[in-house]
Design a protein around this motif. Structure first.
Motif, PDB file in Angstrom:
ATOM      1  N   LEU A 336       0.829  -1.208   0.000  1.00  0.00           N
ATOM      2  CA  LEU A 336       0.000   0.000   0.000  1.00  0.00           C
ATOM      3  C   LEU A 336       0.866   1.261   0.000  1.00  0.00           C
ATOM      4  CD1 LEU A 336      -2.822  -0.976   2.520  1.00  0.00           C
ATOM      5  CD2 LEU A 336      -2.950  -0.926   0.023  1.00  0.00           C
ATOM      6  N   SER A 337       1.985   1.223   0.714  1.00  0.00           N
ATOM      7  CA  SER A 337       2.875   2.386   0.726  1.00  0.00           C
ATOM      8  C   SER A 337       3.492   2.610  -0.651  1.00  0.00           C
ATOM      9  CB  SER A 337       3.967   2.227   1.786  1.00  0.00           C
ATOM     10  OG  SER A 337       5.002   1.357   1.382  1.00  0.00           O
ATOM     11  N   LEU A 338       3.751   1.525  -1.387  1.00  0.00           N
ATOM     12  CA  LEU A 338       4.289   1.664  -2.738  1.00  0.00           C
ATOM     13  C   LEU A 338       3.227   2.215  -3.694  1.00  0.00           C
ATOM     14  CD1 LEU A 338       6.427  -1.588  -2.961  1.00  0.00           C
ATOM     15  CD2 LEU A 338       7.194   0.733  -2.454  1.00  0.00           C
ATOM     16  N   PHE A 339       1.968   1.800  -3.515  1.00  0.00           N
ATOM     17  CA  PHE A 339       0.890   2.390  -4.309  1.00  0.00           C
ATOM     18  C   PHE A 339       0.783   3.888  -4.047  1.00  0.00           C
ATOM     19  CE2 PHE A 339      -0.521  -1.438  -6.116  1.00  0.00           C
ATOM     20  CZ  PHE A 339      -1.561  -1.169  -6.990  1.00  0.00           C
ATOM     21  N   GLU A 340       1.050   4.286  -2.809  1.00  0.00           N
ATOM     22  CA  GLU A 340       1.030   5.712  -2.492  1.00  0.00           C
ATOM     23  C   GLU A 340       2.142   6.451  -3.235  1.00  0.00           C
ATOM     24  OE1 GLU A 340      -1.279   8.147   0.422  1.00  0.00           O
ATOM     25  OE2 GLU A 340      -1.504   6.247  -0.590  1.00  0.00           O
ATOM     26  N   ALA A 387     -10.145   2.637  -3.224  1.00  0.00           N
ATOM     27  CA  ALA A 387     -11.001   2.295  -2.078  1.00  0.00           C
ATOM     28  C   ALA A 387     -10.488   2.875  -0.767  1.00  0.00           C
ATOM     29  CB  ALA A 387     -11.144   0.782  -1.965  1.00  0.00           C
ATOM     30  N   GLY A 388      -9.177   2.962  -0.603  1.00  0.00           N
ATOM     31  CA  GLY A 388      -8.600   3.554   0.594  1.00  0.00           C
ATOM     32  C   GLY A 388      -8.499   2.579   1.757  1.00  0.00           C
ATOM     33  N   THR A 389      -7.484   2.799   2.591  1.00  0.00           N
ATOM     34  CA  THR A 389      -7.265   1.981   3.782  1.00  0.00           C
ATOM     35  C   THR A 389      -6.795   2.888   4.912  1.00  0.00           C
ATOM     36  OG1 THR A 389      -6.582   0.047   2.479  1.00  0.00           O
ATOM     37  CG2 THR A 389      -5.948   0.075   4.801  1.00  0.00           C
ATOM     38  N   LEU A 390      -7.586   2.972   5.961  1.00  0.00           N
ATOM     39  CA  LEU A 390      -7.179   3.711   7.151  1.00  0.00           C
ATOM     40  C   LEU A 390      -6.500   2.734   8.100  1.00  0.00           C
ATOM     41  CD1 LEU A 390      -7.127   6.274   8.899  1.00  0.00           C
ATOM     42  CD2 LEU A 390      -9.377   5.600   9.788  1.00  0.00           C
ATOM     43  N   VAL A 391      -5.240   2.975   8.388  1.00  0.00           N
ATOM     44  CA  VAL A 391      -4.469   2.062   9.243  1.00  0.00           C
ATOM     45  C   VAL A 391      -4.662   2.447  10.709  1.00  0.00           C
ATOM     46  CG1 VAL A 391      -2.178   1.141   9.765  1.00  0.00           C
ATOM     47  CG2 VAL A 391      -2.739   1.821   7.418  1.00  0.00           C
ATOM     48  N   SER A 392      -4.895   1.437  11.525  1.00  0.00           N
ATOM     49  CA  SER A 392      -4.938   1.633  12.974  1.00  0.00           C
ATOM     50  C   SER A 392      -4.221   0.466  13.635  1.00  0.00           C
ATOM     51  CB  SER A 392      -6.383   1.706  13.477  1.00  0.00           C
ATOM     52  OG  SER A 392      -7.023   0.439  13.352  1.00  0.00           O
ATOM     53  N   ALA A 406       0.007   3.815  11.675  1.00  0.00           N
ATOM     54  CA  ALA A 406      -1.282   4.047  12.336  1.00  0.00           C
ATOM     55  C   ALA A 406      -1.690   5.514  12.211  1.00  0.00           C
ATOM     56  CB  ALA A 406      -1.200   3.637  13.798  1.00  0.00           C
ATOM     57  N   GLY A 407      -2.949   5.707  11.796  1.00  0.00           N
ATOM     58  CA  GLY A 407      -3.470   7.049  11.590  1.00  0.00           C
ATOM     59  C   GLY A 407      -3.379   7.530  10.156  1.00  0.00           C
ATOM     60  N   ARG A 409      -4.094   7.262   6.124  1.00  0.00           N
ATOM     61  CA  ARG A 409      -5.024   6.666   5.162  1.00  0.00           C
ATOM     62  C   ARG A 409      -4.311   6.505   3.826  1.00  0.00           C
ATOM     63  NH1 ARG A 409     -10.275   5.583   4.126  1.00  0.00           N
ATOM     64  NH2 ARG A 409     -10.983   6.427   6.123  1.00  0.00           N
ATOM     65  N   PHE A 410      -4.099   5.250   3.429  1.00  0.00           N
ATOM     66  CA  PHE A 410      -3.562   4.974   2.107  1.00  0.00           C
ATOM     67  C   PHE A 410      -4.679   5.082   1.077  1.00  0.00           C
ATOM     68  CE2 PHE A 410      -0.458   2.556   4.730  1.00  0.00           C
ATOM     69  CZ  PHE A 410       0.699   3.201   4.303  1.00  0.00           C
ATOM     70  N   SER A 411      -4.311   5.438  -0.136  1.00  0.00           N
ATOM     71  CA  SER A 411      -5.316   5.635  -1.182  1.00  0.00           C
ATOM     72  C   SER A 411      -5.867   4.320  -1.727  1.00  0.00           C
ATOM     73  CB  SER A 411      -4.716   6.448  -2.327  1.00  0.00           C
ATOM     74  OG  SER A 411      -3.583   5.787  -2.873  1.00  0.00           O
ATOM     75  N   ALA A 412      -5.086   3.227  -1.581  1.00  0.00           N
ATOM     76  CA  ALA A 412      -5.482   1.936  -2.159  1.00  0.00           C
ATOM     77  C   ALA A 412      -5.919   0.956  -1.072  1.00  0.00           C
ATOM     78  CB  ALA A 412      -4.322   1.348  -2.960  1.00  0.00           C
ATOM     79  N   GLN A 413      -6.479  -0.167  -1.527  1.00  0.00           N
ATOM     80  CA  GLN A 413      -6.917  -1.217  -0.610  1.00  0.00           C
ATOM     81  C   GLN A 413      -6.647  -2.576  -1.238  1.00  0.00           C
ATOM     82  OE1 GLN A 413     -11.245  -2.725   0.585  1.00  0.00           O
ATOM     83  NE2 GLN A 413     -10.787  -0.766   1.603  1.00  0.00           N
ATOM     84  N   ILE A 414      -6.091  -3.476  -0.442  1.00  0.00           N
ATOM     85  CA  ILE A 414      -5.924  -4.865  -0.872  1.00  0.00           C
ATOM     86  C   ILE A 414      -7.294  -5.538  -0.846  1.00  0.00           C
ATOM     87  CG2 ILE A 414      -4.711  -7.048  -0.477  1.00  0.00           C
ATOM     88  CD1 ILE A 414      -2.769  -4.748  -0.971  1.00  0.00           C
ATOM     89  N   LYS A 415      -7.747  -6.035  -2.006  1.00  0.00           N
ATOM     90  CA  LYS A 415      -9.061  -6.669  -2.079  1.00  0.00           C
ATOM     91  C   LYS A 415      -8.986  -8.188  -1.910  1.00  0.00           C
ATOM     92  CE  LYS A 415     -12.251  -4.533  -2.958  1.00  0.00           C
ATOM     93  NZ  LYS A 415     -13.171  -3.763  -2.061  1.00  0.00           N
ATOM     94  N   ASN A 416      -8.070  -8.815  -2.659  1.00  0.00           N
ATOM     95  CA  ASN A 416      -7.959 -10.273  -2.631  1.00  0.00           C
ATOM     96  C   ASN A 416      -6.497 -10.678  -2.762  1.00  0.00           C
ATOM     97  OD1 ASN A 416     -10.620  -9.588  -4.284  1.00  0.00           O
ATOM     98  ND2 ASN A 416     -10.989 -11.500  -3.205  1.00  0.00           N
ATOM     99  N   THR A 417      -6.147 -11.767  -2.117  1.00  0.00           N
ATOM    100  CA  THR A 417      -4.823 -12.367  -2.290  1.00  0.00           C
ATOM    101  C   THR A 417      -4.985 -13.864  -2.503  1.00  0.00           C
ATOM    102  OG1 THR A 417      -3.855 -10.712  -0.801  1.00  0.00           O
ATOM    103  CG2 THR A 417      -2.514 -12.651  -1.301  1.00  0.00           C
TER     104      THR A 417
END
Length: 444
Positions: A336-340, A387-392, A406-407, A409-417
């Protein structure tokens, strides 16, 4: 036979992004084509334009088993990994007892066979007197030998020149190194103590500075050139070290290097807010160093992106700087950080896939993984870039139950693996099936 048909995906693979379908049968990718017709019994997943990538291959993690399982286990950390789109990993030997014999190495494979949710391999740890064990490593079965050239403790610290020469001369597998010079770090400590009585977190990149890294990494590169060794220098952190490595494609390189996601994300300015949470070795350094690493990914001086995932408990981090352990948990949010970085225009998606999947497969000669190709194992991750991912800390799956992100929000979201064709993560939930994972095999 089980079959899955992924429809309407943007497949990111081998330098291109293509709208297409992918059909998986059992463990492997059967077909890649536009408008594949479903067959009776197919599980159909409509990607709806989400990105389909080969799963990330993380060549550097610390999962803490055996002996340090209060920090993490192969079971817990591999589950966090697949939630982050990492489908294969190579794990480090600094556990308890350290993995310094073939027998200890194979015991870790046995643990992973029962509990890992991602594909796995393990490094043997080099010591100053286990050369005969290193010689027994099988290039088709073992990913490499890890050499701590400074900045370690106990048996895993290898500083004796004769021992290092012998390892670089005789190792039958890839040599991977942690490069920091203990002598330079000690000199930096003595210099700082002339003006203060104790160290704080913002001293960390001063104590473990670019000179400590360069002194060790240049030594490793010199040994590799002398003995024509296969060398991979782990977690490069400084602009100064980049001159040691050739630009260009990874193919046929005998000396390679990598950067880790936290060194691409954080800089020394983040110590004020995050403190010991981002204490790691080698240290996170300046913005200039971070930007130089990002630029070197584009030139090919840096070949691979990894995590160096190294969990410690929250309580272990809440102590004075000098007593706090080094390392941070990363596998769940690395991709997710790389997608950012892509969102910010720093990298492209094909570059991410090249550095996080294709190049690890090439460097380690991993059989039939790292690409989306017909006949290859179906190690795949589907990512929704919007979709976005808020990390906590609460939604982090690490055993240590915290994240340095934590805190955020990444712009992407992992949907399936998928691991070997089995769906192991969907709808933000783990689908627990350790039979999905396999021991990695190498071309040798």
């Amino acid at each position: 036979m089980s079959a899955t048909l992924i429809k309407n995906a943007q497949v990111v693979n081998e330098g291109t992004i293509t709208y297409t379908d992918v059909r998986i049968v059992d463990q492997r990718i059967e077909r890649i084509a536009v408008n594949i017709e479903a067959k009776p019994g197919d599980q159909i997943i409509n990607a709806d334009g989400a990105y389909l990538l080969p799963g990330m291959i993380d060549d550097q993690v610390h999962f803490r088993e055996p002996g340090l399982t209060h920090k993490g286990t192969i079971a817990s950390e591999s589950r966090a990994a697949v939630a982050g789109g990492i489908t294969s990993y190579m794990e480090m030997p600094n556990v308890n007892p350290a993995t310094t014999t073939i027998a200890a190495l194979e015991r870790k494979f046995d643990i992973a066979k029962q509990s890992s949710l991602a594909n796995y391999s393990f490094y043997l740890g080099a010591t100053e007197d286990n050369l005969e064990q290193i010689k027994l490593l099988d290039p088709s079965k073992h990913c490499g030998v890890k050499v701590f050239m400074g900045a370690s403790t106990g048996d895993l610290l290898v500083e004796d020149p004769q021992a290092l020469e012998a390892i670089f001369r005789d190792a039958p597998v890839l040599i991977v190194t942690h490069c920091e010079s203990g002598a330079v770090i000690k000199a930096n400590q003595e210099k700082l103590l002339s003006s203060k009585t104790q160290f704080a977190i913002d001293d960390h990149p001063v104590l473990r500075d670019e000179h400590a890294c360069y002194a060790s990494s240049s030594y490793a590169v010199g040994l590799a050139k002398k003995y024509n060794s296969q060398l991979h220098v782990l977690h490069i952190t400084s602009a100064k070290e980049l001159a040691l490595f050739e630009a260009g494609p990874i193919d046929n390189k005998s000396i390679t290097t990598e950067a880790c996601v936290h060194h691409l994300w954080f800089s020394e300015k983040d110590y004020a807010a995050l403190g010991n949470q981002i204490k790691c070795n080698p240290a996170i350094k300046t913005e200039h160093d971070r930007n130089s690493l990002l630029a070197a990914l584009k030139t090919g001086q840096i070949d691979i992106i990894a995590t160096d995932h190294a969990p410690h408990t929250w309580q272990e981090k809440q102590v004075p700087y000098e007593q706090a352990p080094a390392g941070l948990p990363l596998v769940q949010h690395a991709l997710l950080s790389l997608f950012e970085q892509v969102e910010q225009g720093v990298m492209t998606l094909p570059q991410v896939v090249e550095k996080a999947a294709h190049n690890p497969a090439i460097r380690y000669r991993i059989q039939e993984r790292g690409y989306i190709r017909e006949g290859y194992y179906a190690d795949l991750v589907l990512i929704d870039s919007k979709a976005g991912t808020l990390v906590s800390n609460e939604n982090s799956l690490y055993h240590c139950a915290w994240s340095p992100f934590a805190g955020h929000r990444f712009s992407a979201q992992i949907k399936n693996t998928w691991v070997n064709g089995k769906l192991v993560y969907a709808n933000q939930q783990i689908i627990d099936d350790p039979s999905a994972a396999m021991r990695l095999a190498f071309a040798g």
